[in-house]
Design an enzyme around this catalytic site. Sequence first.
Site, PDB file in Angstrom:
ATOM      1  N   CYS A  76      -0.756  81.050   7.691  1.00 47.98           N
ATOM      2  CA  CYS A  76      -0.382  80.606   9.038  1.00 47.98           C
ATOM      3  C   CYS A  76       0.635  81.553   9.683  1.00 47.98           C
ATOM      4  O   CYS A  76       0.672  81.672  10.912  1.00 47.98           O
ATOM      5  CB  CYS A  76       0.211  79.199   8.989  1.00 47.98           C
ATOM      6  SG  CYS A  76      -1.009  77.893   8.736  1.00 47.98           S
TER       7      CYS A  76
ATOM      8  N   CYS B 280      -0.952  74.970  16.695  1.00 49.34           N
ATOM      9  CA  CYS B 280      -1.380  73.592  16.426  1.00 49.34           C
ATOM     10  C   CYS B 280      -0.258  72.596  16.695  1.00 49.34           C
ATOM     11  O   CYS B 280      -0.493  71.502  17.234  1.00 49.34           O
ATOM     12  CB  CYS B 280      -1.889  73.452  14.989  1.00 49.34           C
ATOM     13  SG  CYS B 280      -0.692  73.884  13.707  1.00 49.34           S
TER      14      CYS B 280
ATOM     15  N   ASP C 128     -14.005  61.137   0.987  1.00 51.69           N
ATOM     16  CA  ASP C 128     -13.191  60.466   1.999  1.00 51.69           C
ATOM     17  C   ASP C 128     -13.086  58.943   1.871  1.00 51.69           C
ATOM     18  O   ASP C 128     -12.505  58.305   2.742  1.00 51.69           O
ATOM     19  CB  ASP C 128     -13.727  60.817   3.397  1.00 51.69           C
ATOM     20  CG  ASP C 128     -12.715  60.558   4.492  1.00 51.69           C
ATOM     21  OD1 ASP C 128     -11.505  60.653   4.215  1.00 51.69           O
ATOM     22  OD2 ASP C 128     -13.119  60.238   5.621  1.00 51.69           O
TER      23      ASP C 128
ATOM     24  N   CYS D  61       2.662  81.537  13.445  1.00 48.99           N
ATOM     25  CA  CYS D  61       1.899  80.788  14.448  1.00 48.99           C
ATOM     26  C   CYS D  61       2.265  79.310  14.425  1.00 48.99           C
ATOM     27  O   CYS D  61       2.403  78.705  13.355  1.00 48.99           O
ATOM     28  CB  CYS D  61       0.399  80.961  14.192  1.00 48.99           C
ATOM     29  SG  CYS D  61      -0.654  80.049  15.354  1.00 48.99           S
TER      30      CYS D  61
ATOM     31  N   CYS E  27      -6.461  76.609  16.688  1.00 43.23           N
ATOM     32  CA  CYS E  27      -6.152  77.447  15.526  1.00 43.23           C
ATOM     33  C   CYS E  27      -6.860  78.800  15.641  1.00 43.23           C
ATOM     34  O   CYS E  27      -8.086  78.858  15.777  1.00 43.23           O
ATOM     35  CB  CYS E  27      -6.583  76.747  14.239  1.00 43.23           C
ATOM     36  SG  CYS E  27      -6.294  77.742  12.742  1.00 43.23           S
TER      37      CYS E  27
ATOM     38  N   CYS F 290      -5.363  70.084  17.697  1.00 40.30           N
ATOM     39  CA  CYS F 290      -4.641  70.943  16.760  1.00 40.30           C
ATOM     40  C   CYS F 290      -5.594  71.854  15.991  1.00 40.30           C
ATOM     41  O   CYS F 290      -5.212  72.943  15.553  1.00 40.30           O
ATOM     42  CB  CYS F 290      -3.782  70.122  15.802  1.00 40.30           C
ATOM     43  SG  CYS F 290      -4.680  69.071  14.642  1.00 40.30           S
TER      44      CYS F 290
END
Length: 351
Positions: A191, A197, A137, A194, A251, A247
């Site tokens: 996904c 989110c 990161d 759906c 899920c 979000c």
Amino acid sequence: MVNAPATLAARVHAQALGQGFAVCGFASAAEDPLRSERLEQWLGEGHHGSMEWMQARRDHRRSPQGLWPEAKSVIALGMSYAPAHDPLALEGSQAHARISVYAQGRDYHDVVKKRLKALARWLVEEVPGAGVKVFVDTAPVMEKPLGEAAGIGWQGKHTNLVSPTHGSWLFLGAIYTTLDLAPAEPHRDQCGSCRACLDACPTGAFPAPYRLDARRCISYLTIEHKGPVDEDLRAGIGNRIYGCDDCLAVCPWNKFASQAQACREFLPRAELVAPRPGELLALDDAGFRALFAGSPIKRIGRDRFVRNCLYAAGNSGNRALAAQVEALTLDPDPVVADAAAWALARLRSDP
């Protein structure tokens, strides 16, 4: 042959799990044209906001080999931080603020990097002369699309990685290596129809499925954005003072994530699970540093954090906070003073 690619990959996978990683996969370090095209589109639309480093090192970010030409493979890894409590439990609370689940425990940069280095050392011992570089990161690495390419999950409509076993609660890291490890099949998108989110985002940060406009994302606004937040977005921040889980929390795949799978170092500190805005508004720089020592929250500094707390105070409707808020209208930091003036007006206008 002991170190044949397939055999070595299996041993790396086993070692990674032994180091506390929940998922491990392998991808090619070569550039992927579609991945590069999506990056260029995102940058071209200005969706990165003020994160200039995204633009400045775009060539390094496009592919692992753009950053390190000698790299042949990527080991994509994820460490679970699945929460034990409902991240949405404090939604709308007047008495408490919300800190993103990932920031309630120890700084993931330190924890994940330590494990990555241990795995990389093991790999070099197994294959003397192997080149390795570890990332978590803080470098121009596209961890999420690389994770998808390595088969550990797919990028959901919220653009975060989703694992069918561990949901969205994964800290991602990567090891670039000069070893030629057999790549996995990219993970299939699951996904379906759906859009939970997308509908959950209180500030409309998704212009379309699989596209994120960081300039409207609460995580970006409360962590990366340094100046005043646009007034039309402040109410949407609600009582969130560092990051946002909405979000991710909605899920459906997270029903498979278990807190028992999470690394113990990410267990939440009691004082960060349900903090009270009044106590946080009183923080000076020394108090802020003491409270958030060892936490990723420390990186944004006292002024930006208190700014966030003032937006939460203004949204709370809790008039008991008015005196503290009014005192901060005289804060030497103009962004804090602006946030205090806005929050005070909100509190005084509430019936």
